[in-house]
Design a protein around this motif. Sequence first.
Motif, PDB file in Angstrom:
ATOM      1  N   HIS A  54       0.819  -1.213   0.000  1.00 14.81           N
ATOM      2  CA  HIS A  54       0.000   0.000   0.000  1.00 14.81           C
ATOM      3  C   HIS A  54       0.852   1.262   0.000  1.00 14.81           C
ATOM      4  O   HIS A  54       0.416   2.300  -0.511  1.00 14.81           O
ATOM      5  CB  HIS A  54      -0.958  -0.017   1.189  1.00 14.81           C
ATOM      6  N   ASP A  55       2.053   1.194   0.541  1.00 13.67           N
ATOM      7  CA  ASP A  55       2.937   2.361   0.440  1.00 13.67           C
ATOM      8  C   ASP A  55       3.325   2.626  -1.016  1.00 13.67           C
ATOM      9  O   ASP A  55       3.446   3.784  -1.435  1.00 13.67           O
ATOM     10  CB  ASP A  55       4.190   2.147   1.287  1.00 13.67           C
ATOM     11  N   VAL A  56       3.496   1.563  -1.790  1.00 10.11           N
ATOM     12  CA  VAL A  56       3.769   1.747  -3.218  1.00 10.11           C
ATOM     13  C   VAL A  56       2.541   2.353  -3.900  1.00 10.11           C
ATOM     14  O   VAL A  56       2.658   3.280  -4.719  1.00 10.11           O
ATOM     15  CB  VAL A  56       4.158   0.412  -3.885  1.00 10.11           C
ATOM     16  N   VAL A  57       1.351   1.840  -3.563  1.00 10.83           N
ATOM     17  CA  VAL A  57       0.111   2.397  -4.111  1.00 10.83           C
ATOM     18  C   VAL A  57       0.017   3.879  -3.823  1.00 10.83           C
ATOM     19  O   VAL A  57      -0.317   4.696  -4.701  1.00 10.83           O
ATOM     20  CB  VAL A  57      -1.108   1.650  -3.527  1.00 10.83           C
ATOM     21  N   ALA A  58       0.323   4.259  -2.592  1.00 13.63           N
ATOM     22  CA  ALA A  58       0.225   5.667  -2.206  1.00 13.63           C
ATOM     23  C   ALA A  58       1.188   6.537  -3.000  1.00 13.63           C
ATOM     24  O   ALA A  58       0.859   7.672  -3.362  1.00 13.63           O
ATOM     25  CB  ALA A  58       0.485   5.816  -0.712  1.00 13.63           C
ATOM     26  N   ARG A  59       2.382   6.014  -3.282  1.00 17.51           N
ATOM     27  CA  ARG A  59       3.351   6.790  -4.068  1.00 17.51           C
ATOM     28  C   ARG A  59       2.853   7.050  -5.482  1.00 17.51           C
ATOM     29  O   ARG A  59       3.267   8.015  -6.127  1.00 17.51           O
ATOM     30  CB  ARG A  59       4.701   6.072  -4.101  1.00 17.51           C
ATOM     31  N   TYR A  60       1.951   6.180  -5.957  1.00 21.87           N
ATOM     32  CA  TYR A  60       1.371   6.375  -7.286  1.00 21.87           C
ATOM     33  C   TYR A  60       0.021   7.106  -7.216  1.00 21.87           C
ATOM     34  O   TYR A  60      -0.737   7.123  -8.179  1.00 21.87           O
ATOM     35  CB  TYR A  60       1.201   5.020  -7.977  1.00 21.87           C
ATOM     36  N   ASN A  61      -0.262   7.687  -6.043  1.00 22.31           N
ATOM     37  CA  ASN A  61      -1.522   8.416  -5.836  1.00 22.31           C
ATOM     38  C   ASN A  61      -2.720   7.519  -6.127  1.00 22.31           C
ATOM     39  O   ASN A  61      -3.684   7.915  -6.776  1.00 22.31           O
ATOM     40  CB  ASN A  61      -1.584   9.675  -6.704  1.00 22.31           C
ATOM     41  N   GLY A  62      -2.646   6.276  -5.615  1.00 17.93           N
ATOM     42  CA  GLY A  62      -3.701   5.301  -5.847  1.00 17.93           C
ATOM     43  C   GLY A  62      -4.596   5.127  -4.633  1.00 17.93           C
ATOM     44  O   GLY A  62      -4.609   5.956  -3.721  1.00 17.93           O
ATOM     45  N   SER A  63      -5.323   4.024  -4.619  1.00 15.56           N
ATOM     46  CA  SER A  63      -6.261   3.719  -3.537  1.00 15.56           C
ATOM     47  C   SER A  63      -5.998   2.318  -3.011  1.00 15.56           C
ATOM     48  O   SER A  63      -5.764   1.385  -3.801  1.00 15.56           O
ATOM     49  CB  SER A  63      -7.700   3.807  -4.038  1.00 15.56           C
TER      50      SER A  63
END
Length: 468
Positions: free
Chosen positions: A413-422
């Motif tokens: 989820h930290d990777v998701v957050a770096r891509y401005n994801g959900s």
Amino acid sequence: MTSPSPEALAALKAAAGSGGWTDDPSDIAPWLTEWRNRWKGHTPLMLTPRSTEEVAKLVTICAEHRVAIVPQGGDTGLVGGQIPFGEVLLSTRKLRAVRDVTPLDDAMTVEAGITLLEAQQAAEAAGRRFPLSLAAEGTATIGGVISTNAGGTQVVRYGMMRDLVLGLEAVMPNGEIFHGLKRLRKDNTGYDLKQLLIGAEGTLGVVTAATLKLFPIMRSRATAVVGLDSAHAAIELLARAKAETGGGVEAFELMKRIGVEFALKHIPDTREPLETTPPWYVLIELASGEPGAAEAALERLLGDAFEAGLITDAAIAQNDAQRAAFWKVREEQSAAQKPEGGGWKHDVSVPVSRIADFLDEASAAVERFEPGARISAFGHVGDGNMHYDILCPPGVEHAAFIGRWMQGSEVVHDVVARYNGSISAEHGLGRLKTEEARRYKTPLEVATMQAVRAAIDPLRIMNPAVLF
């Protein structure tokens, strides 16, 4: 939360009437466990109202006695939001009417207990189509897919459930009925109250009926499975497909080879979709209102993709049986993981253009955290939603691996957050992700959601363990 008092339980039983409640543990037991067996709940009472008015009476009593409620549809949720832990369980499965279908309005009104498959069949009987489709459609109910804002395989063309609801009827936390069953495409008169209820996971009221958008039945449909060397090629193929078909892409589903292998190994009546075994697969489906147009467009698309080096193999479904076989391999991806011991499940979204980059970065991060972990990535690439599942490495003790679920999820989820994801693309937060979401939501977002909830459900009796 305190347990409901004997007086409250007696009042609820009296209001529900004969056949409208049960406290028999054997009757309730099937509705206390979710599909992944992560939660085993408990409740002193399951209510099964048969009308909106009955729901309103029951919710009114709960508000008067400050009794917490967990609404439940078909119990197909994957984040535990439908499982009670001491709350009264309110099932909407007996709200079964198809109230009307109006083809000239491209709309139909159905009650919350109708399954998604039954809604599709009701629309088809009237010469129309309700396009939302997901693997659990034979069990998932309309009330449930509205409350969780379900997505599925057709989002790339038709949108999420939020995009398919014209109007709602719901019982609010004080027992009042929200009469919002409209067929309007345009209603610019202030806050759209139905949109607050869609995706609220039962925290702002109980959905009892909905007016849904219908669409023409497509006169041609073409389905293919293609092989690719990388997820990056899949993103290029998607862009080409959308450009060349003018919006004719109805599904674009990515699967990693390991997930296909699990399906072939554990799911009966599945077979290799291609003659080769590429590292990645895409299931693509085109549809058109013009006879023969989808088939012709798919052949052109695949021919051009071969010449461009985007795909390495392809098979076009020649009949409905072959189409169903292709879809079975895709739809059974989650079920095929169960015999492998299950794992860390992630329902995430990132911008479509960054999906392949996310897969590369997340996989590298997971390998550093859990060397040898098996990653089964699949999902709705057309709308940016990937189911990124991590299974136990060979030779590692499974219980210890599962015990690292939250730390592993944080890595992903930290990777998701770096891509401005959900961190939740279509399953919702439920019991699984509510607290974790605080890590990624801004304080403003959390405070605003809390304020909305406090205004509508000041006693916090509606699904109190879910959302902020």
